[in-house]
Design an enzyme around this catalytic site. Sequence first.
Site, PDB file in Angstrom:
ATOM      1  N   HIS A  83     -10.270 -10.320  -4.175  1.00 54.71           N
ATOM      2  CA  HIS A  83     -10.144  -9.392  -4.437  1.00 54.71           C
ATOM      3  C   HIS A  83     -10.793  -8.899  -5.424  1.00 54.71           C
ATOM      4  CE1 HIS A  83      -6.417  -6.455  -3.917  1.00 54.71           C
ATOM      5  NE2 HIS A  83      -6.793  -6.338  -5.213  1.00 54.71           N
ATOM      6  N   ASP A 162       4.909  -4.215  -2.189  1.00 59.86           N
ATOM      7  CA  ASP A 162       3.999  -3.675  -2.599  1.00 59.86           C
ATOM      8  C   ASP A 162       3.117  -2.724  -1.843  1.00 59.86           C
ATOM      9  OD1 ASP A 162       1.119  -4.035  -3.949  1.00 59.86           O
ATOM     10  OD2 ASP A 162       0.295  -3.838  -2.215  1.00 59.86           O
ATOM     11  N   ARG A 169       4.529   4.091  -7.500  1.00 58.94           N
ATOM     12  CA  ARG A 169       3.203   4.200  -8.797  1.00 58.94           C
ATOM     13  C   ARG A 169       2.461   4.970  -8.460  1.00 58.94           C
ATOM     14  NH1 ARG A 169       1.215  -1.617  -8.484  1.00 58.94           N
ATOM     15  NH2 ARG A 169       0.267  -1.391 -10.415  1.00 58.94           N
ATOM     16  N   SER A 184       1.941  -7.383  -7.647  1.00 54.69           N
ATOM     17  CA  SER A 184       1.083  -6.966  -6.147  1.00 54.69           C
ATOM     18  C   SER A 184       0.110  -7.309  -6.140  1.00 54.69           C
ATOM     19  CB  SER A 184       0.693  -4.957  -7.191  1.00 54.69           C
ATOM     20  OG  SER A 184       0.298  -4.574  -5.502  1.00 54.69           O
ATOM     21  N   LYS A 188       0.601 -10.172  -2.528  1.00 54.03           N
ATOM     22  CA  LYS A 188      -0.011  -9.472  -1.080  1.00 54.03           C
ATOM     23  C   LYS A 188      -0.836 -10.593  -0.294  1.00 54.03           C
ATOM     24  CE  LYS A 188      -2.263  -5.672  -2.955  1.00 54.03           C
ATOM     25  NZ  LYS A 188      -2.568  -5.079  -3.110  1.00 54.03           N
TER      26      LYS A 188
END
Length: 433
Positions: A83, A162, A169, A184, A188
């Site tokens: 990620h 999320d 957000r 978050s 995920k």
Amino acid sequence: MRSVLELIELKRDGGRHSAEELQRLVDGFVSGEMPDYQMAAWLMAALLNGLDGDETVALTKAMTASGRRVDLSGVPGIKVDKHSTGGVGDTTTMVLAPLVASCGVPVAKMSGRGLGHTGGTLDKLESIPGFSVTLDPEVFKRQVRDIGVAVIAQSADVDPADKKMYALRDVTGTVPAIPLIVSSIISKKVAGGADAILLDVKTGSGSFMKTEQQARELAAELTRVGELLGRTVVCVMSDMDQPLGRAVGNALEVREAIATLQGEGPGDLTELCLALGSKMLVLGGVATDEEDGRDRLLDSIASGRALETFRAWVTAQGGDARIVDDPGLLVLAPIMHMVTGDRDGYVAGFDAEGVGRSAMALGAGRAHKEDEIDLGAGLVMEHKVGDRVEAGDVIATLYTSDASCLPEAEARFKAALRMSDTPVNPPPLFHEV
Ligand code: URA
Ligand code: CA
């Protein structure tokens, strides 16, 4: 038991929540009982007053449990997910997924779309004619088992907390809070079925974390929370003081990814993919150490196996794999415009966010979630930090379908470029691992 209003007031006044209270906030918000305006108020209170370590873990667990959990136990091997915390022109996933898969580490990935000045892997993949980013969960798993790689859109029933919280957000100024970013990302990845997680935390102007200190705190907290949830986590902090590679834009980045898989990509993108990929091979138990991992990756590129896996992946998801041999099948925007330098000197730096906004002005990015983007638009940087350029040299090529946006895009690109009269060393790729 405190009401939702009392929970908001507690966080506003600097108090701390029990795990049960955080669970109730998440469940209430996902079910629709708690309206957006109350969650928005709580998020701002959490951003201003923080969450402590226990609260962050409890929030992450509640979010992970908010929907379906992807079960990849039927796929042999250690599933490693990568990620990156939002980059400009970050082409790495499209290179890494087939590259790492070709070396025996399965990649089952859910990705997002681009928003604002940052790009998203899904949009890039959709610039390949025919490519589908939605697969039935069983087909997804079978594809990972058979060819080692599948990348799909985050499905609505995995970590719905999320999805709803991030959307809020994004429009309430509550993205840059470490506990919220950590919950978050980790929720995920855990819900998505990853056994091990490699996190590429970007620092510099194009990223959420503007300073190295903030990025280091984020990396430490991501690692701590991920490990408490039973996952192996490795973080690298990579530089975003200039966009990665040369291409910024969807089809342009696919072209760049193919070149990189052929061993002919830009140096910085290739290096980052080798560095991240070798860590993924170690995490996946395929390589004994990073040097061994690097050798395996280079061998896969040189032998053409990496490119073959890319072809198989594109074909499996309905895409036209002929783009590999005939990049002309990738549709680029029809209007090309050269940006030339105003003075002699050395390229000293790029404001990556500014370059991202230039690409956005050309049509390559979205200002709002529902905006349509031009998959063929974007830009190619003809020079990078450290290069010597003369006045009149082409410094970038812009691609767009709408000539009226060229003045703004050119002005933004030029404003993002910093020049120096004295020689400049290229920046380090990594700050810290
Ligand atoms: N990326 C995410 O997935 N979540 C955040 O909160 C920030 C970056
Ligand atoms: Ca790029």
